[in-house]
Design a protein around this motif. Structure first.
Motif, short mmCIF file in Angstrom:
data_model
loop_
_atom_site.label_atom_id
_atom_site.label_comp_id
_atom_site.label_asym_id
_atom_site.label_seq_id
_atom_site.Cartn_x
_atom_site.Cartn_y
_atom_site.Cartn_z
N GLU A 15 54.82 43.51 35.06
CA GLU A 15 55.99 43.64 34.31
C GLU A 15 57.17 43.58 35.10
N SER A 35 44.29 37.24 29.91
CA SER A 35 45.39 38.05 29.18
C SER A 35 44.94 39.29 28.92
N ASP A 36 45.91 40.21 28.64
CA ASP A 36 45.75 41.66 28.29
C ASP A 36 44.81 41.89 27.36
N ASP A 37 44.62 41.14 26.35
CA ASP A 37 43.77 41.39 24.94
C ASP A 37 42.52 40.48 25.08
N ARG A 38 42.30 39.77 26.49
CA ARG A 38 41.06 39.03 26.82
C ARG A 38 40.67 38.15 25.88
N GLU A 60 40.00 40.90 34.82
CA GLU A 60 41.25 41.82 35.06
C GLU A 60 42.32 40.87 35.66
N ARG A 112 49.29 46.28 35.58
CA ARG A 112 50.22 45.76 34.66
C ARG A 112 51.59 46.20 34.79
N THR A 129 44.22 49.26 36.14
CA THR A 129 44.91 48.27 35.28
C THR A 129 46.31 48.81 34.95
#
Length: 617
Positions: free
Chosen positions: A169, A385-388, A381, A165, A161
């Motif tokens: 970025e 989004s990162d916060d699901r 994954e 990420r 992960t």
């Protein structure tokens, strides 16, 4: 005109005289008309746009009057003119270029850079070596990376992960090879790196390392320069290949997975049994047969006794090849009616059933559940989004991971769910519910409002272990111990329903925070492991309530709760019982405010938040 073998043309009236070939005129080619039941050839384009008239069209055109007919004729004439001119121009260009190239082939060492045609100039530019390799994208910005970043990963890996990420970025495109989704690639990982540890990052064909190497390069401040050096040239065939369309497991290849040992017998029964509609108990039962008829077929086919045939019938029911039409018994000889699984009336609504029953030996339910968790976690994954809280359903629907999940869902047809332990059963149905919601949103869309969602929760079905399951039956039937859904008077399972044996014996209110229904106000989508399902549910409840699922207004002595608690209040208890239950999962600030309200003995108002039914896309 008609073409003869000697190359001459005959007039139609001459050909008509030779309809029956003789020895003297056997050089005529007879025209064989197609059979009347064969598909008729479509009319050519010209016949549709005025170039060639089809039978009956000429009469229609003559009947047309006024300016409309004149305009149509002008349009058709213009179309024919432009079509003929473009065809002539294309043919002329091709012919001239061909002649030029042929003429220049004889010139020694002359390099062609320009060809002049009348009214047209053709410029020839020789490709550079890079363009010969395929890197000739005119839209690629100068200095852009030409190579490829690849890395091997696993589902639910924190280091993977972090790598994912970091690349996002940086705005770097990468190819992820998840060995949980693509098991055959794990051997390749071991061959390239010497072990199966992940993540393993490759720049083109060169192994860079894992997260430690990536962090070292980033901390040195030399990352951008090194990346340009390593990815400055085009990727070769030695680099790890991107995942492509394939099978879920190597054992799923044709001939590798064994068929169920009773499949041969089932195929004989499908052919010989008199499957038809019957009248019983004042109802018409479709596509069924009697137990006595099945026993007779087995006796004649296997040359066995009646008792042996009845035992085989019971085994067919246990393996979910056949079922009693009303679920009243396993199997009995006599005038009891049964039907094959593929003839059940709920099958047309099952989205994991494509044409026929999965006749291969069923995998273990625990193994299917584990594989489902890995694939769906990989989907989150890559496409959440990162916060699901938000999912890219369009990208999921086109992904290879989702295709493999759909294939995996077909393994559920005849799986034995009774072999699951209570924890495995809880995790299995939680994960199945959340996966089915994603599948349903992709296939049928998400309706807005609680009234429209009732059909969404009941009509999108899977066949699992021989029986139909919707997201509603999983939630209210299995996980809530067969309790009535909100605003309904009917329980999901009747008294004789075989699925009653699978219900969770005690309702756990935490399951409501582990179920995602595809809306923005529902808990985030997640998938659970059998070993830690209870702890993971507590974590899900804590995350949901601390991120807006519960608010305290001390001045108005009001507590605002998620509407989920109102709908399923019977699972949580009454007013103050609900507040004491919620208190456990709050952060320190909210817990302190709520404790103050509960301890001073004053009245507490409970309100419920507005629910956002829009899709979490």
């Amino acid at each position: 005109m008609e073409l003869t073998l000697n190359g001459h043309l005959q007039r139609p009236e001459e050909a008509a005289a030779h309809d029956v070939p003789s020895k003297e005129d056997n050089h005529v080619i007879a025209v064989v008309q197609p059979h009347s039941l064969l598909p008729k050839p479509e009319a050519p384009l010209g016949s549709l746009l005025g170039g060639v008239k089809t039978p009956g069209k000429e009469q229609e055109e003559e009947e047309e009057e006024g300016d409309g007919g004149s305009f149509r004729g002008l349009a058709e004439s213009s179309f024919r003119f432009l079509r003929d001119r473009s065809s002539s121009l294309s043919a002329s260009i091709a012919k001239t270029l061909s002649a030029k190239v042929m003429a220049l082939d004889g010139d020694d060492g002359e390099e062609v850079t320009e060809i002049d045609l009348k009214g047209l100039k053709v410029v020839v530019r020789m490709k550079t070596e890079e363009e010969e390799d395929g890197d000739d994208d005119p839209w690629k910005p100068e200095g852009a990376l030409k190579g490829r970043i690849s890395f091997y990963s696993r589902s639910n890996c924190r280091d993977c992960t972090a790598v994912r990420r970091f690349f996002r970025e940086k705005g770097l495109k990468f190819v992820e090879i998840n060995v949980d989704v693509f098991p055959s690639r794990e051997k390749e990982l071991i061959q390239r790196t010497g072990n199966s540890q992940v993540p393993q990052i490759f720049f083109n064909e060169k192994l860079f390392g894992g997260l430690v190497a990536l962090n070292s390069l980033r901390n040195s401040g030399d990352f951008d320069r090194r990346v340009k050096e390593m990815l400055g040239r085009k990727c070769t065939g030695e680099a790890p290949a991107a995942p492509v369309y394939g099978f879920d497991d190597e054992e799923d290849l044709d001939g590798e997975r064994p068929m169920d040992e009773m499949v041969g017998m089932v195929r004989v029964l499908r052919q010989r049994l008199p499957i038809q509609d019957r009248l019983t108990k004042m109802k018409i039962v479709k596509n069924c047969f009697s137990g006595a008829e099945l026993v007779e077929v087995l006796i004649h086919h296997l040359d066995c006794g009646r008792k042996k045939a009845v035992e085989i019938g019971k085994e067919l029911v246990r393996r979910h090849f056949i079922h009693h039409v009303f679920g009243e018994n396993n199997f009995e000889d006599g005038n009891h009616f049964y039907r094959f699984l593929e003839h059940e009336p709920f099958i047309p609504k099952c989205f994991n059933f494509r044409g026929c029953t999965n006749d291969r030996t069923p995998k273990k339910a625990a193994d299917i559940g584990t594989r489902m968790t890995k694939i769906m976690s990989a989907i989150l994954e890559s496409y959440a989004s990162d916060d699901r809280r938000h999912l890219d359903y369009a990208a999921i629907s086109k992904s290879e991971e989702f295709r493999r999940y759909v294939n995996l869902s077909e393994e559920l047809h005849r799986v034995d769910l009774f072999e699951l332990s209570p924890e495995e059963r809880m995790a299995f149905f939680l994960n199945l519910h959340n996966a089915m919601v994603i599948h349903a949103v992709i296939m049928v869309g998400l309706p807005e409002g609680i009234v429209d969602r009732r059909s969404f929760n009941s009509d999108f079905l899977y066949v699992v272990g021989g029986y139909p399951y919707s997201t509603g039956t999983i939630n209210n039937g299995i996980l809530r111990n067969n309790r009535r859904p909100p605003y309904s008077l009917i329980k999901p399972f009747g008294n004789n329903d075989q699925r009653l044996e699978l219900v969770v014996p005690k309702v756990n209110p935490l399951v409501h925070f582990g179920l995602c229904n595809g809306t923005r106000s529902s808990p985030t989508v997640r998938f659970f492991s059998p070993q830690g399902v209870e702890a993971e549910l507590r974590c899900a409840a804590r995350e949901f309530l601390q991120n807006g699922g519960m608010e305290v207004d001390l001045d108005k002595r009001t507590v605002k709760l998620t509407r989920i608690i109102k709908w399923f209040s019977v699972d949580f208890g009454h007013d103050k019982e609900i507040l004491r239950w919620v208190l456990i999962y709050l952060d320190a600030t909210r817990a302190g405010l709520l404790t103050h309200l509960l301890s001073d003995g004053g009245p507490i108002n409970i309100a419920y938040q507005k629910y956002d039914w829009s899709v979490n896309a």
